[in-house]
Design a protein around this motif. Structure first.
Motif, PDB file in Angstrom:
ATOM      1  N   THR A   7       0.839  -1.194   0.000  1.00 51.38           N
ATOM      2  CA  THR A   7       0.000   0.000   0.000  1.00 51.38           C
ATOM      3  C   THR A   7       0.875   1.245   0.000  1.00 51.38           C
ATOM      4  OG1 THR A   7      -0.085   0.170   2.427  1.00 51.38           O
ATOM      5  CG2 THR A   7      -1.746  -1.239   1.350  1.00 51.38           C
ATOM      6  N   VAL A   8       0.223   2.390  -0.094  1.00 52.45           N
ATOM      7  CA  VAL A   8       0.926   3.674  -0.067  1.00 52.45           C
ATOM      8  C   VAL A   8       1.761   3.798   1.204  1.00 52.45           C
ATOM      9  CG1 VAL A   8       0.592   6.170   0.139  1.00 52.45           C
ATOM     10  CG2 VAL A   8      -0.708   4.870  -1.549  1.00 52.45           C
ATOM     11  N   ALA A   9       1.239   3.304   2.313  1.00 53.63           N
ATOM     12  CA  ALA A   9       1.964   3.387   3.590  1.00 53.63           C
ATOM     13  C   ALA A   9       3.319   2.690   3.533  1.00 53.63           C
ATOM     14  CB  ALA A   9       1.114   2.793   4.713  1.00 53.63           C
ATOM     15  N   ASP A  10       3.458   1.702   2.661  1.00 55.69           N
ATOM     16  CA  ASP A  10       4.714   0.944   2.561  1.00 55.69           C
ATOM     17  C   ASP A  10       5.805   1.704   1.809  1.00 55.69           C
ATOM     18  OD1 ASP A  10       3.733  -1.403   3.869  1.00 55.69           O
ATOM     19  OD2 ASP A  10       2.658  -1.924   2.030  1.00 55.69           O
ATOM     20  N   VAL A  11       5.412   2.630   0.947  1.00 57.56           N
ATOM     21  CA  VAL A  11       6.414   3.267   0.073  1.00 57.56           C
ATOM     22  C   VAL A  11       6.472   4.791   0.165  1.00 57.56           C
ATOM     23  CG1 VAL A  11       6.225   1.371  -1.583  1.00 57.56           C
ATOM     24  CG2 VAL A  11       4.823   3.424  -1.902  1.00 57.56           C
ATOM     25  N   MET A  12       5.500   5.414   0.807  1.00 57.88           N
ATOM     26  CA  MET A  12       5.437   6.881   0.801  1.00 57.88           C
ATOM     27  C   MET A  12       6.598   7.514   1.567  1.00 57.88           C
ATOM     28  SD  MET A  12       2.375   7.718   3.518  1.00 57.88           S
ATOM     29  CE  MET A  12       2.607   7.622   5.292  1.00 57.88           C
ATOM     30  N   THR A  13       6.858   8.760   1.247  1.00 56.73           N
ATOM     31  CA  THR A  13       7.852   9.556   1.952  1.00 56.73           C
ATOM     32  C   THR A  13       7.149  10.278   3.093  1.00 56.73           C
ATOM     33  OG1 THR A  13       9.131   9.880  -0.072  1.00 56.73           O
ATOM     34  CG2 THR A  13       9.522  11.429   1.733  1.00 56.73           C
ATOM     35  N   HIS A  14       7.645  10.083   4.310  1.00 54.14           N
ATOM     36  CA  HIS A  14       6.968  10.655   5.475  1.00 54.14           C
ATOM     37  C   HIS A  14       7.351  12.122   5.714  1.00 54.14           C
ATOM     38  CE1 HIS A  14       5.198   6.879   6.991  1.00 54.14           C
ATOM     39  NE2 HIS A  14       6.251   6.310   6.410  1.00 54.14           N
ATOM     40  N   LYS A  15       8.578  12.477   5.350  1.00 53.97           N
ATOM     41  CA  LYS A  15       9.004  13.852   5.531  1.00 53.97           C
ATOM     42  C   LYS A  15       8.548  14.669   4.331  1.00 53.97           C
ATOM     43  CE  LYS A  15      13.085  16.723   6.404  1.00 53.97           C
ATOM     44  NZ  LYS A  15      14.575  16.721   6.571  1.00 53.97           N
ATOM     45  N   VAL A  16       7.650  15.618   4.573  1.00 53.88           N
ATOM     46  CA  VAL A  16       7.043  16.373   3.488  1.00 53.88           C
ATOM     47  C   VAL A  16       7.271  17.868   3.673  1.00 53.88           C
ATOM     48  CG1 VAL A  16       4.935  16.774   2.176  1.00 53.88           C
ATOM     49  CG2 VAL A  16       5.225  14.633   3.425  1.00 53.88           C
ATOM     50  N   VAL A  17       7.635  18.522   2.590  1.00 56.53           N
ATOM     51  CA  VAL A  17       7.752  19.977   2.593  1.00 56.53           C
ATOM     52  C   VAL A  17       6.418  20.541   2.123  1.00 56.53           C
ATOM     53  CG1 VAL A  17       8.975  21.971   1.674  1.00 56.53           C
ATOM     54  CG2 VAL A  17      10.196  19.837   2.065  1.00 56.53           C
ATOM     55  N   ALA A  18       5.831  21.413   2.900  1.00 59.41           N
ATOM     56  CA  ALA A  18       4.535  22.001   2.553  1.00 59.41           C
ATOM     57  C   ALA A  18       4.586  23.504   2.787  1.00 59.41           C
ATOM     58  CB  ALA A  18       3.423  21.375   3.405  1.00 59.41           C
ATOM     59  N   VAL A  19       3.612  24.208   2.252  1.00 57.64           N
ATOM     60  CA  VAL A  19       3.508  25.655   2.453  1.00 57.64           C
ATOM     61  C   VAL A  19       2.109  25.990   2.949  1.00 57.64           C
ATOM     62  CG1 VAL A  19       5.239  26.244   0.716  1.00 57.64           C
ATOM     63  CG2 VAL A  19       2.845  26.017   0.039  1.00 57.64           C
ATOM     64  N   THR A  20       1.970  27.155   3.508  1.00 57.63           N
ATOM     65  CA  THR A  20       0.671  27.629   3.964  1.00 57.63           C
ATOM     66  C   THR A  20       0.012  28.460   2.866  1.00 57.63           C
ATOM     67  OG1 THR A  20       1.548  29.681   4.890  1.00 57.63           O
ATOM     68  CG2 THR A  20       1.544  27.726   6.322  1.00 57.63           C
ATOM     69  N   PRO A  21      -1.285  28.723   2.969  1.00 55.07           N
ATOM     70  CA  PRO A  21      -1.964  29.520   1.941  1.00 55.07           C
ATOM     71  C   PRO A  21      -1.374  30.924   1.762  1.00 55.07           C
ATOM     72  CG  PRO A  21      -3.571  28.340   3.264  1.00 55.07           C
ATOM     73  CD  PRO A  21      -2.243  28.159   3.950  1.00 55.07           C
ATOM     74  N   THR A  22      -0.695  31.446   2.785  1.00 54.20           N
ATOM     75  CA  THR A  22      -0.150  32.805   2.689  1.00 54.20           C
ATOM     76  C   THR A  22       1.272  32.849   2.134  1.00 54.20           C
ATOM     77  OG1 THR A  22       0.598  32.693   4.991  1.00 54.20           O
ATOM     78  CG2 THR A  22      -1.592  33.633   4.583  1.00 54.20           C
ATOM     79  N   ALA A  23       1.840  31.689   1.815  1.00 51.67           N
ATOM     80  CA  ALA A  23       3.205  31.651   1.285  1.00 51.67           C
ATOM     81  C   ALA A  23       3.298  32.482   0.009  1.00 51.67           C
ATOM     82  CB  ALA A  23       3.621  30.208   1.006  1.00 51.67           C
ATOM     83  N   GLU A  24       4.351  33.292  -0.086  1.00 53.71           N
ATOM     84  CA  GLU A  24       4.537  34.168  -1.244  1.00 53.71           C
ATOM     85  C   GLU A  24       5.138  33.405  -2.429  1.00 53.71           C
ATOM     86  OE1 GLU A  24       3.585  37.270  -1.587  1.00 53.71           O
ATOM     87  OE2 GLU A  24       2.767  37.405   0.446  1.00 53.71           O
ATOM     88  N   PHE A  25       4.949  33.963  -3.616  1.00 54.04           N
ATOM     89  CA  PHE A  25       5.393  33.339  -4.865  1.00 54.04           C
ATOM     90  C   PHE A  25       6.860  32.926  -4.808  1.00 54.04           C
ATOM     91  CE2 PHE A  25       6.919  33.108  -9.166  1.00 54.04           C
ATOM     92  CZ  PHE A  25       5.865  32.585  -9.898  1.00 54.04           C
ATOM     93  N   LYS A  26       7.736  33.853  -4.458  1.00 54.78           N
ATOM     94  CA  LYS A  26       9.167  33.545  -4.443  1.00 54.78           C
ATOM     95  C   LYS A  26       9.512  32.520  -3.372  1.00 54.78           C
ATOM     96  CE  LYS A  26      12.357  36.320  -5.555  1.00 54.78           C
ATOM     97  NZ  LYS A  26      13.368  37.386  -5.687  1.00 54.78           N
ATOM     98  N   GLU A  27       8.787  32.517  -2.295  1.00 56.60           N
ATOM     99  CA  GLU A  27       8.988  31.513  -1.249  1.00 56.60           C
ATOM    100  C   GLU A  27       8.673  30.118  -1.778  1.00 56.60           C
ATOM    101  OE1 GLU A  27       7.115  30.406   3.166  1.00 56.60           O
ATOM    102  OE2 GLU A  27       6.583  32.288   2.177  1.00 56.60           O
ATOM    103  N   ILE A  28       7.623  30.019  -2.581  1.00 51.09           N
ATOM    104  CA  ILE A  28       7.226  28.742  -3.163  1.00 51.09           C
ATOM    105  C   ILE A  28       8.280  28.261  -4.162  1.00 51.09           C
ATOM    106  CG2 ILE A  28       5.482  27.550  -4.542  1.00 51.09           C
ATOM    107  CD1 ILE A  28       3.465  29.675  -3.464  1.00 51.09           C
ATOM    108  N   VAL A  29       8.718  29.179  -5.025  1.00 43.67           N
ATOM    109  CA  VAL A  29       9.735  28.827  -6.021  1.00 43.67           C
ATOM    110  C   VAL A  29      11.018  28.367  -5.334  1.00 43.67           C
ATOM    111  CG1 VAL A  29      11.184  29.699  -7.883  1.00 43.67           C
ATOM    112  CG2 VAL A  29       8.783  30.377  -7.757  1.00 43.67           C
TER     113      VAL A  29
END
Length: 227
Positions: A7-29
């Motif tokens: 299943t996905v649980a067997d192969v997924m990457t647990h450490k994830v980089v995410a952003v919040t809705p207020t993240a600015e364009f250059k921050e995302i890039v």
């Protein structure tokens, strides 16, 4: 008959980089470049996924940098022209996000990725909280299983279950993920099923079925060549 599917649980990457809705364009890039990913989950509160912002969501900014679309193009590509003028994740992201649960099987996720043309999917729990990320590369991890591991699983989960009487006459060879089944068995009608079940084992690249049925002896009322 075979063991529990990966299943996905067997192969997924647990450490994830995410952003919040207020993240600015250059921050995302910057995050996309730093972590070498093509998309980022957008989360709010305690980690609930509300969208995904990808390279495709950011490209209109460059596409329309020196080109102002005419009215017809603007109306035809309203979503893209809107993103070209946006500066934060909330306005750039694709929503609702396409997500999967940890219990989803790998074939299910592979089909979803193919149908939606998606390279990475956020993995969420029942409440929509981010638990990991699964990529195309993650789905291929099963093909890193050793030949010995594949042979052992096929011998136990396929051969022993399908051919309980003839199992000692069946040989399972695996080279570079390619399975070869050989030997003479009593249950001839199960030979095609053996191919299908062996192919269903996670990590198998291909199956070559060279199983043969024992010849029948009318005088014996049974099958010859079997002890």
């Amino acid at each position: 008959m075979t063991s529990t599917p990966y299943t996905v649980a067997d192969v997924m990457t647990h450490k994830v980089v995410a952003v919040t809705p207020t993240a600015e364009f250059k921050e995302i890039v910057t995050a996309i470049e730093r972590w070498k990913v093509t998309a980022l989950p957008v989360v709010e509160g305690e980690g609930r996924v509300v969208g995904v912002v990808s390279e495709a969501d950011l490209l209109p900014k460059e596409e329309f940098h020196e080109h102002r679309p005419g009215m017809i193009e603007h109306m035809r590509r309203l979503a893209d022209t809107s993103k070209a003028g946006s500066t934060c994740a909330e306005d750039l992201m694709t929503t609702p996000a396409v997500t999967v649960h940890p219990s989803a099987t790998l074939p299910q996720v592979a089909r979803l990725m193919a149908e939606r043309h998606i390279k990475r999917l956020p993995v969420v729990d029942a409440d929509g909280t981010l638990k990991g990320i699964v990529s195309r590369a993650d789905l291929l991890k099963v093909f890193l299983r050793s030949d010995d591991a594949l042979a052992a699983e096929i011998s136990h989960e396929v051969v022993e279950q399908l051919f309980p009487v003839s199992r000692k006459t069946v040989k399972v060879d695996v080279t570079q993920g390619i399975v070869t089944l050989s030997g003479r068995i009593r249950d001839a009608h199960r030979i095609p099923l053996a191919t299908r079940l062996a192919q269903a084992v996670e990590g198998v690249v291909n199956v070559r079925n060279r199983l043969e049925a024992l010849a029948s002896d009318p005088d014996d009322g049974g099958l010859t060549g079997y002890t």
